[in-house]
Design a protein around this motif. Structure first.
Motif, short mmCIF file in Angstrom:
data_model
loop_
_atom_site.label_atom_id
_atom_site.label_comp_id
_atom_site.label_asym_id
_atom_site.label_seq_id
_atom_site.Cartn_x
_atom_site.Cartn_y
_atom_site.Cartn_z
N LEU A 39 0.85 -1.19 0.00
CA LEU A 39 0.00 0.00 0.00
C LEU A 39 0.89 1.25 0.00
N ILE A 40 0.69 2.08 -1.02
CA ILE A 40 1.42 3.35 -1.09
C ILE A 40 0.41 4.47 -0.82
N LEU A 41 0.59 5.15 0.29
CA LEU A 41 -0.30 6.24 0.65
C LEU A 41 -0.06 7.44 -0.26
N LYS A 42 -1.09 8.26 -0.39
CA LYS A 42 -0.99 9.44 -1.26
C LYS A 42 0.19 10.32 -0.85
N LYS A 43 0.40 10.48 0.45
CA LYS A 43 1.48 11.36 0.93
C LYS A 43 2.86 10.80 0.62
N ASP A 44 2.92 9.48 0.37
CA ASP A 44 4.20 8.85 0.06
C ASP A 44 4.44 8.68 -1.44
N SER A 45 3.49 9.17 -2.23
CA SER A 45 3.60 9.01 -3.69
C SER A 45 4.13 10.27 -4.35
N LYS A 46 4.77 10.07 -5.48
CA LYS A 46 5.28 11.19 -6.28
C LYS A 46 4.20 11.70 -7.24
N PHE A 47 3.48 10.76 -7.85
CA PHE A 47 2.40 11.06 -8.79
C PHE A 47 1.66 9.77 -9.09
N GLU A 48 0.58 9.90 -9.84
CA GLU A 48 -0.18 8.73 -10.28
C GLU A 48 -0.30 8.72 -11.80
N GLU A 113 -5.05 -17.15 -18.03
CA GLU A 113 -3.87 -17.17 -17.15
C GLU A 113 -2.97 -15.97 -17.40
N LEU A 114 -2.78 -15.63 -18.67
CA LEU A 114 -1.93 -14.49 -19.01
C LEU A 114 -2.58 -13.17 -18.59
N GLU A 115 -3.90 -13.09 -18.61
CA GLU A 115 -4.60 -11.90 -18.17
C GLU A 115 -4.38 -11.66 -16.68
N PHE A 116 -4.33 -12.73 -15.91
CA PHE A 116 -4.22 -12.60 -14.45
C PHE A 116 -2.81 -12.24 -13.99
N ILE A 117 -1.86 -12.25 -14.91
CA ILE A 117 -0.49 -11.93 -14.53
C ILE A 117 -0.38 -10.54 -13.90
N LYS A 118 -1.13 -9.59 -14.43
CA LYS A 118 -1.02 -8.22 -13.91
C LYS A 118 -1.41 -8.14 -12.44
N TYR A 119 -2.24 -9.08 -11.98
CA TYR A 119 -2.63 -9.06 -10.57
C TYR A 119 -1.55 -9.64 -9.66
N ASN A 120 -0.53 -10.23 -10.27
CA ASN A 120 0.60 -10.79 -9.51
C ASN A 120 1.87 -9.96 -9.65
N MET A 121 1.74 -8.79 -10.26
CA MET A 121 2.90 -7.91 -10.44
C MET A 121 2.98 -6.92 -9.28
N ASN A 122 3.54 -7.38 -8.18
CA ASN A 122 3.66 -6.54 -6.99
C ASN A 122 5.02 -5.83 -7.00
N LEU A 123 5.18 -4.91 -7.92
CA LEU A 123 6.45 -4.22 -8.08
C LEU A 123 6.68 -3.23 -6.94
N ASP A 124 7.90 -3.15 -6.48
CA ASP A 124 8.26 -2.31 -5.35
C ASP A 124 8.04 -0.83 -5.70
N GLY A 125 7.18 -0.16 -4.93
CA GLY A 125 6.94 1.26 -5.15
C GLY A 125 6.10 1.57 -6.38
N TYR A 126 5.43 0.56 -6.93
CA TYR A 126 4.65 0.71 -8.17
C TYR A 126 3.30 0.03 -7.92
N MET A 127 2.37 0.77 -7.36
CA MET A 127 1.09 0.20 -6.93
C MET A 127 0.04 0.31 -8.03
N MET A 128 -0.31 -0.83 -8.61
CA MET A 128 -1.30 -0.85 -9.69
C MET A 128 -2.70 -1.07 -9.12
N ARG A 129 -3.63 -0.32 -9.66
CA ARG A 129 -5.04 -0.51 -9.32
C ARG A 129 -5.81 -0.68 -10.63
N ALA A 130 -6.35 -1.85 -10.82
CA ALA A 130 -7.03 -2.17 -12.08
C ALA A 130 -8.53 -2.27 -11.86
N SER A 131 -9.28 -1.75 -12.81
CA SER A 131 -10.74 -1.84 -12.77
C SER A 131 -11.22 -2.52 -14.04
N THR A 132 -11.81 -3.70 -13.89
CA THR A 132 -12.33 -4.42 -15.06
C THR A 132 -13.58 -3.74 -15.59
#
Length: 239
Positions: A39-48, A113-132
């Motif tokens: 979880l990256i809080l807004k105050k800890d983020s550079k931009f979105e 299976e390939l579609e679900f890969i993005k939900y397993n990409m927990n990159l450090d400092g890179y918080m993805m939020r996807a909306s189907t």
């Protein structure tokens, strides 16, 4: 697997007036994974990326045509992460060349299976939020990641490495867009169509409502090359 080829071609045509930056592909230059569900809080983020209600879209297409995806590639249209200081429009597109699968059920499972890969990409400092629902992929970038020199090159390589863990994937083209291009409405339309194609494929393979005249997905069968042939092939198999 030619079902998504028209989407890939349309995307290439939409981007043809623009010149991308080609980023280096290297499996050893991938941005590291962080903690699960970081979880990256807004105050800890550079931009979105895609923040402040700006356009944000993501879709993925598989193909067996080498002409669409000749090699692993990372293309950037717009500014890199180190050059961005405020929220921007964002698109991440992925085109995957896969081995030709004779069995349609196996192909469908591979696509999911390939579609679900993005939900397993927990990159450090890179918080993805996807909306189907609205096909958005919004990314919050941590200040610490910027200070550690995160880039689309390293993020793209992380995605390529993850995709290629699947033995069916031969080559991957990742496209990042951070420029306010007038094509975002077209890209969002493409994302919606990709979902409809995948839904129709599942519909056909499940032997659901094979009466074309009453099927609400008939327009996709009519439009997408290869879907109608698959439909009738599956209908004969089930009889």
């Amino acid at each position: 697997m030619e079902l998504y080829d028209s989407i890939i071609k349309n995307t290439i045509d939409l981007l043809s007036p623009y010149t991308p930056t080609s980023l280096a592909v290297s499996k050893d230059n991938a941005w590291p994974m962080g903690s699960l569900n970081e979880l990256i809080l807004k105050k800890d983020s550079k931009f979105e990326l895609g923040g402040s209600y700006k356009p944000a879209v993501n879709y993925q297409c598989v193909t067996t045509l080498e002409s669409f995806v000749k090699k692993d590639e990372i293309l950037l249209y717009g500014k890199d992460l180190s050059e961005i200081s405020t929220d921007v429009s964002f698109a991440r597109l992925a085109f995957l060349q896969i081995n030709n699968l004779e069995d349609d059920d196996t192909a469908y499972k591979a696509i999911k299976e390939l579609e679900f890969i993005k939900y397993n990409m927990n990159l450090d400092g890179y918080m993805m939020r996807a909306s189907t629902m609205d096909k958005r992929e919004q990314v919050r970038i941590a200040k610490t990641a910027i200070n550690s020199s995160i880039s689309f090159e390293s993020v793209g390589n992380a995605f390529i490495n993850k995709y290629k863990e699947n033995p069916l994937v031969k080559d991957v083209k990742i496209i990042f867009i951070t420029s306010d291009m007038p094509i975002f409405k077209n890209l969002i339309s493409n994302a919606e169509k990709v979902d409809k194609i995948t839904l129709t494929l599942n519909h056909v393979l499940s032997n659901m409502n094979l009466d074309c005249h009453s099927c609400n997905l008939k327009s996709i069968c009519d439009e997408v090359e290869g879907m109608r042939e698959l439909h009738f092939k599956n209908s004969k198999t089930s009889n």
